[in-house]
Design an enzyme around this catalytic site. Structure first.
Site, short mmCIF file in Angstrom:
data_model
loop_
_atom_site.label_atom_id
_atom_site.label_comp_id
_atom_site.label_asym_id
_atom_site.label_seq_id
_atom_site.Cartn_x
_atom_site.Cartn_y
_atom_site.Cartn_z
CB THR A 1 -1.00 0.00 1.18
OG1 THR A 1 -2.08 0.88 0.88
CG2 THR A 1 -0.35 0.45 2.48
CG HIS B 1 -4.50 2.40 3.25
ND1 HIS B 1 -3.68 2.56 2.16
CD2 HIS B 1 -4.81 3.66 3.65
CE1 HIS B 1 -3.51 3.86 1.93
NE2 HIS B 1 -4.20 4.54 2.81
CB CYS C 1 -3.60 6.44 5.33
SG CYS C 1 -4.76 7.36 4.34
#
Lengths: 286, 160
Positions: B23, B45, B28
Site C-alpha cells: 500500500t 489501510h 493514513c
C-alpha cells in the site's frame, strides 16, 4: 545551487520545442469557451476537425463520470447535453493525458500516478467550488487540477539527480520541497509548468493555478480563489496518499487559502474523508 | 515473483505465504498483522481514527478496521498468541495553519491504531510512523517482514 542543472533547465524552458506539446484544438477550445459569446457551432466544428480525438472525447462523454444518461454520439449533442464547459474539460482530459500519464521517476511516481493525482485534485477542486456556491469556477479549477503538476514531467530528470541535496535542504533548512527545488536547481516545477502553459497558450487564470498552487497568496488577487481551491485539494489528496511521491508531505496548507475559500474545519475533514469515493469516481477516466 | 496484492485507501486485505501486500500511505496508517505459525497475514489501510457516524465501511477507520482485521485472521484459524503487528504511515503535512485540525490527522491515526491494538492484546513490534514522508509498504507473508520505502530509501523490518 547546482549551476549545471540550472543551465540545463534554462536551455529547456527557453526552447519552446523542448517543452511537451499539446494538440492545438485544446488551447483553441479553452480560449474560445472563455468568451461568453462564443458560438456552440464553432466550438463543435473546431473539435470535430480532429477525428482521432473526437472518438476519445465521445467515449468520455458517455463515461459514468460525465454521462447524463442519454447516449451521446456527436460533439454537437455533447455540447447540448453536457454543456460547453463540460465538453471543454473533456477535450483537455483527452489532450493532456499523453503528457501526464507517464512515469515521473525523479518524484518516484510510477506511470499513472501523476495522472491519477491530477484527476483526483481536479474532482475535489470542482466539488469545493460547487460546495462554496461558485459553480461558475468549477470547470476552471477542474482543468487547473488536472494540469497543476505538469512542470514535474519536465523537471523530474533533474530532481532525480539532485534529490539527496533537495531533501537535505528541506530537512536542515526547514523549508517546503518546492522552495528547496528552486534553491538547488534554480527553478521549481511550478515555474517550469508556467512556461509549458505559455507554450500552450492557456489563459492567465490557469497559468496562475500552475504557478502558485503551493503559495496562493502570491498569486494575482483576481485568481486567488481558484488557486486556493486547487492548493487545498492538492494538499488533501496527498495526505490521502494519492500520487504521493518522494517529496512526500513536505508541503504546506496555508491559512490564507482556507480563509479565502471559507472552508470550515468540518468541511476540510469531510473532503479528506471523501478521498476513497473520489478515487472510485475517477476510475473510468484513468 | 510472488503475487503482489495492492491494498487501496480504506481497504483491508489478507492472504497467505508467499503473497505480498502493498500500500501507499500519506497521513493514513497501514497496519500489518502476521500469524508467524500459519504464515498468513492481513493489512488494513485506515484513513481516519474513529468511525463516529457508524459508517458501513469499517475498513476506513482505525477503531473498526483493526478489530475487523484481527477477527478475520482468527476466523482463518489463527491463534491470538501467534499474532503480532507492525504499523507505518501517519505522516503530517510539513506546515499547516495552527487552527487547521486536519493537520493532526496523521498523529490521531497513529494514536488510535495503537490503542486498538493494545485493547485487543496484539503486540506492536515495529512502528515506522510520523514525519513528513509518504511511504510505500510491502508486507511479505512468507516470513512477515515489512519493507518501508520513504524518500527514495528502503528499510526492512524482520521482527515477527
Amino acid at each position: 545551487m547546482d549551476q549545471n542543472i540550472k543551465q540545463r533547465i534554462e536551455s529547456i524552458i527557453s526552447n519552446i520545442d523542448q517543452l511537451p506539446p499539446l494538440p492545438e484544438v485544446a488551447s483553441k477550445v479553452i480560449n474560445m469557451v472563455s468568451d461568453p459569446d462564443v458560438s456552440f457551432k464553432l466550438v463543435a466544428q473546431e473539435i470535430s476537425k480532429n477525428q482521432a480525438m473526437t472518438a476519445n472525447i465521445l467515449k468520455l462523454c458517455n463515461s459514468a463520470f460525465f454521462s447524463k444518461g442519454k447516449e451521446i454520439t456527436s460533439i454537437d449533442r455533447a455540447i447540448v447535453t453536457l454543456g460547453l464547459k463540460e465538453v471543454k474539460d473533456i477535450v483537455l482530459l483527452v489532450a493532456a493525458k499523453p503528457v501526464l500519464d507517464k512515469p515521473v521517476s525523479g518524484y518516484d511516481l510510477a506511470q499513472g500516478d501523476l495522472w491519477k493525482q491530477g484527476l483526483a485534485v481536479a474532482t475535489m477542486s470542482r466539488d469545493i467550488a460547487i460546495a462554496k456556491k461558485r459553480k461558475d469556477l468549477s470547470d476552471i479549477v477542474f482543468t487547473g487540477g488536472i494540469i497543476h503538476n505538469v512542470g514535474k514531467v519536465v523537471i523530474a530528470l533533474f530532481v532525480q539527480q539532485a534529490f539527496r541535496q533537495i531533501l537535505e535542504l528541506v530537512q536542515t533548512g526547514n523549508i517546503a520541497f518546492h522552495v528547496a527545488e528552486k534553491e538547488i536547481m534554480g527553478y521549481n516545477h511550478q515555474e517550469v509548468g508556467e512556461k509549458i502553459l505559455i507554450k500552450w497558450n492557456f489563459p492567465p487564470v490557469l497559468r496562475s493555478i500552475v504557478r502558485f498552487y503551493q503559495d496562493p497568496s502570491a498569486s494575482p488577487p483576481e485568481h486567488m480563489l481558484e488557486v486556493s481551491i486547487v492548493h487545498i485539494a492538492n494538499a488533501i489528496c496527498l495526505m490521502g496518499g494519492v500520487g504521493i511521491g518522494s517529496d512526500g508531505l513536505y508541503h504546506e496548507i496555508k491559512d490564507e487559502a482556507i480563509k479565502k475559500t471559507g472552508l470550515t474545519q468540518a468541511e476540510l475533514e469531510e473532503l479528506y474523508t471523501r478521498v476513497p469515493d473520489i478515487l472510485k469516481q475517477i476510475r473510468d477516466l484513468q | 515473483m510472488s503475487e503482489i496484492i495492492t491494498v487501496g485507501v480504506a481497504q483491508m486485505r489478507y492472504s497467505s505465504s508467499p503473497a505480498v501486500l502493498r500500500t501507499i500511505l500519506g497521513s493514513c496508517v497501514g497496519i500489518c498483522i502476521y500469524d508467524r505459525v500459519k504464515k498468513i497475514g492481513g493489512m488494513a489501510h485506515i484513513l481516519l481514527p474513529q468511525n463516529q457516524k457508524n459508517n458501513p465501511n469499517l475498513e476506513k477507520y482505525a477503531d473498526t478496521a483493526v478489530p475487523l482485521l484481527v477477527k478475520t485472521l482468527l476466523k482463518e484459524g489463527s491463534k491470538k498468541e501467534n499474532l503480532s503487528a507492525k504499523i507505518a504511515g501517519g505522516a503530517s503535512m510539513f506546515k499547516f495553519g495552527s487552527n487547521i485540525s486536519l493537520g493532526q490527522i496523521g498523529d490521531r491515526n497513529i494514536e488510535q491504531t495503537k490503542q486498538e491494538l493494545q485493547k485487543l492484546g496484539i503486540p506492536l513490534l515495529v512502528e515506522d510512523v510520523g514525519g513528513n514522508l509518504g511511504k510505500v509498504i510491502d508486507f511479505y507473508l512468507e516470513d512477515g517482514r515489512m519493507k518501508v520505502k520513504a524518500g527514495g530509501q528502503e528499510k526492512m523490518y524482520y521482527k515477527v
